[in-house]
Write a protein that holds these residues in place. Structure first.
Motif, PDB file in Angstrom:
ATOM      1  N   ALA A  16       0.816  -1.207   0.000  1.00 46.18           N
ATOM      2  CA  ALA A  16       0.000   0.000   0.000  1.00 46.18           C
ATOM      3  C   ALA A  16       0.855   1.264   0.000  1.00 46.18           C
ATOM      4  O   ALA A  16       0.618   2.196  -0.780  1.00 46.18           O
ATOM      5  N   LEU A  17       1.849   1.307   0.861  1.00 46.61           N
ATOM      6  CA  LEU A  17       2.691   2.493   0.959  1.00 46.61           C
ATOM      7  C   LEU A  17       3.455   2.757  -0.330  1.00 46.61           C
ATOM      8  O   LEU A  17       3.549   3.904  -0.805  1.00 46.61           O
ATOM      9  N   ASN A  18       3.990   1.707  -0.927  1.00 46.73           N
ATOM     10  CA  ASN A  18       4.771   1.880  -2.151  1.00 46.73           C
ATOM     11  C   ASN A  18       3.882   2.173  -3.358  1.00 46.73           C
ATOM     12  O   ASN A  18       4.298   2.893  -4.279  1.00 46.73           O
ATOM     13  N   ALA A  19       2.674   1.622  -3.362  1.00 44.43           N
ATOM     14  CA  ALA A  19       1.740   1.927  -4.451  1.00 44.43           C
ATOM     15  C   ALA A  19       1.324   3.397  -4.404  1.00 44.43           C
ATOM     16  O   ALA A  19       1.137   4.035  -5.448  1.00 44.43           O
ATOM     17  N   MET A  20       1.186   3.933  -3.213  1.00 44.45           N
ATOM     18  CA  MET A  20       0.824   5.337  -3.081  1.00 44.45           C
ATOM     19  C   MET A  20       1.883   6.229  -3.732  1.00 44.45           C
ATOM     20  O   MET A  20       1.557   7.194  -4.431  1.00 44.45           O
ATOM     21  N   GLY A  21       3.136   5.886  -3.533  1.00 50.26           N
ATOM     22  CA  GLY A  21       4.192   6.655  -4.159  1.00 50.26           C
ATOM     23  C   GLY A  21       4.320   6.387  -5.643  1.00 50.26           C
ATOM     24  O   GLY A  21       4.548   7.305  -6.437  1.00 50.26           O
ATOM     25  N   LEU A  22       4.151   5.115  -6.027  1.00 50.66           N
ATOM     26  CA  LEU A  22       4.278   4.737  -7.431  1.00 50.66           C
ATOM     27  C   LEU A  22       3.248   5.443  -8.310  1.00 50.66           C
ATOM     28  O   LEU A  22       3.564   5.911  -9.407  1.00 50.66           O
ATOM     29  N   PHE A  23       2.025   5.539  -7.810  1.00 48.28           N
ATOM     30  CA  PHE A  23       0.952   6.147  -8.598  1.00 48.28           C
ATOM     31  C   PHE A  23       0.730   7.611  -8.258  1.00 48.28           C
ATOM     32  O   PHE A  23      -0.096   8.272  -8.894  1.00 48.28           O
ATOM     33  N   ASP A  24       1.426   8.110  -7.243  1.00 54.57           N
ATOM     34  CA  ASP A  24       1.299   9.494  -6.806  1.00 54.57           C
ATOM     35  C   ASP A  24      -0.156   9.824  -6.485  1.00 54.57           C
ATOM     36  O   ASP A  24      -0.778  10.706  -7.083  1.00 54.57           O
ATOM     37  N   VAL A  25      -0.703   9.093  -5.519  1.00 53.26           N
ATOM     38  CA  VAL A  25      -2.102   9.257  -5.131  1.00 53.26           C
ATOM     39  C   VAL A  25      -2.201   9.572  -3.638  1.00 53.26           C
ATOM     40  O   VAL A  25      -1.229   9.471  -2.888  1.00 53.26           O
ATOM     41  N   ASP A  26      -3.417   9.919  -3.219  1.00 51.91           N
ATOM     42  CA  ASP A  26      -3.674  10.251  -1.821  1.00 51.91           C
ATOM     43  C   ASP A  26      -3.980   9.021  -0.980  1.00 51.91           C
ATOM     44  O   ASP A  26      -3.777   9.029   0.236  1.00 51.91           O
TER      45      ASP A  26
END
Length: 416
Positions: free
Chosen positions: A336-346
């Motif tokens: 979850a944490l890395n996906a947030m950065g990968l997709f640049d989402v909130d």
């Protein structure tokens, strides 16, 4: 009112009968509840028998299907034989069909012309979306409404032609009203026990129905009366009590799907989400993107099914994969944490679990699913045990809805 759905494809399960659900919902809300739904094949004897039986029980019958141009669409002929009428050419329908084929650059065949044949003396209901018109036929106080089976054509005709005519014809002013409350994170039996005091005080004019789907229980509070205003006030008062009794288990008092609720919240906050899914295989992303306008708040998804993809593309730590296993709090947290950065989402939602039927262990049996929701300031995690008896598809569905509900809770925290 009785609904008759016609089509061999419905009987053999080739096509899901969504028309029945739509008609039931629309007609009930308008005060014309269905008393019976019948599904039959494209056979003349079956259509005739269904009509004769239906009119013995009801003065109004709605039929869908069997109005197409092919040889198995025989509904109009059967109806004319039953009511001793002839098929006649309706020039307005013929012009409409001609215009449709001309716009497509196609020649109009004799079979296509036959779409404009209607029972004499009927009222034609114009079908702007197709070639088969709706038909309204009255005889000796009975009403037969015939609509095409194509869902989007039928739905428009119901809303724009059929219901307004029925409401203008009806003099009873009988009202049927309902409210919907949706709950999650509780079993149907548990919710029933919780709401027992509420149900015991419920006035006899109102009924409470439980409508469960995987992960969600829809509560429908319904009432009928000839006094619409009094009924509406009673229903509102009791619905407020129902919401209070359900407490935090209720997630919406609108007749919306969980993904629609989440979409409204994200739109309201002007924030975006992405998913990193393992056991749910993209189902969460599928639910989110099924909502029109979801491109405003959904950035993308990664189905990281293998450990290699989790490690190489989502940067899940090798140590967590080896020591904790893919189905663990540590791994879904990384996802979850890395996906947030990968997709640049909130917000980012991650799932990892064992959907079965194989792969379970004593420590992590089939049905075990870890879910994480990450935001810039928080990380929420939870483990669910959905059991193995429901089967793989149900585990995936329940996990997807549980993940959306966790996302909903985190978004609502940011609205406070």
């Amino acid at each position: 009112m009785i609904l008759i759905n016609i089509g061999d494809e419905l009987l053999i399960g080739q096509v899901v009968n969504t028309n029945a659900a739509f008609v039931g919902q629309q007609f009930t809300a308008a005060g014309f509840p269905l008393t019976e739904v019948i599904t039959i094949g494209d056979a003349g004897d079956a259509i005739r028998e269904a009509l004769e039986n239906a009119f013995q029980k009801s003065d109004t019958v709605l039929m869908t299907g069997g109005l197409g141009p092919t040889k198995d669409d025989i509904t109009k002929k059967v109806v004319c034989d039953l009511f001793h009428r002839e098929l006649v050419m309706d020039e307005s329908v013929l012009q409409h069909v001609t215009d449709i084929f001309a716009a497509r650059g196609m020649a109009l065949t004799e079979t296509n012309r036959e779409q404009a044949l209607v029972p004499e003396g009927c009222t034609v209901l114009p079908n702007a979306l197709g070639t088969a018109p709706g038909i309204w036929l009255e005889e000796e106080g009975k009403v037969l409404i015939m609509l095409p089976g194509v869902p989007f054509e039928m739905e428009r005709l119901v809303k724009e032609e059929v219901l307004p005519r029925l409401q203008a014809r009806d003099t009873r002013h009988h009202a049927m009203l309902y409210r919907v409350l949706q709950c999650t994170n509780i079993t149907e039996s548990g919710l029933s026990d919780l709401l027992e005091p509420f149900e015991q005080q419920l006035p006899p004019e109102l009924k409470l129905a439980y409508l469960p789907v995987p992960g969600i229980i829809r509560l429908r509070l319904t009432g009928e009366s000839d006094d619409k205003e009094t009924l509406a006030k009673l229903l509102d008062d009791q619905f407020a009590k129902l919401k209070e009794a359900a407490g935090s288990y209720a997630f919406t008092d609108e007749d919306l799907k969980m993904e629609e609720v989440v979409g409204k919240l994200l739109t309201r906050l002007d924030r975006k989400v992405a998913t990193a899914e393992s056991c749910t295989g993209g189902r969460i992303a599928n639910l989110i993107t099924s909502v029109p306008g979801s491109s405003r708040y959904f950035e993308g998804a990664m189905v990281s099914y293998s450990n290699e993809v989790k490690r190489d593309l989502l940067n899940v730590r090798e140590d967590n994969l080896k020591r904790r296993g893919a189905v663990s709090e540590e791994v879904v947290s990384d996802m979850a944490l890395n996906a947030m950065g990968l997709f640049d989402v909130d917000y980012a939602v991650a799932t990892s679990g064992i959907a079965g039927p194989d792969g379970g262990t004593e420590q992590k049996p089939v049905g075990t699913v870890w879910i994480a929701v990450a935001s810039p300031t928080r990380l929420a995690t939870n483990v669910f045990h959905f059991g193995s008896r429901t089967g793989r598809a149900q585990i995936v569905e329940r996990a997807a809805h549980a993940a959306l509900n966790m996302l909903r809770i985190e978004i609502e925290k940011d609205l406070r």
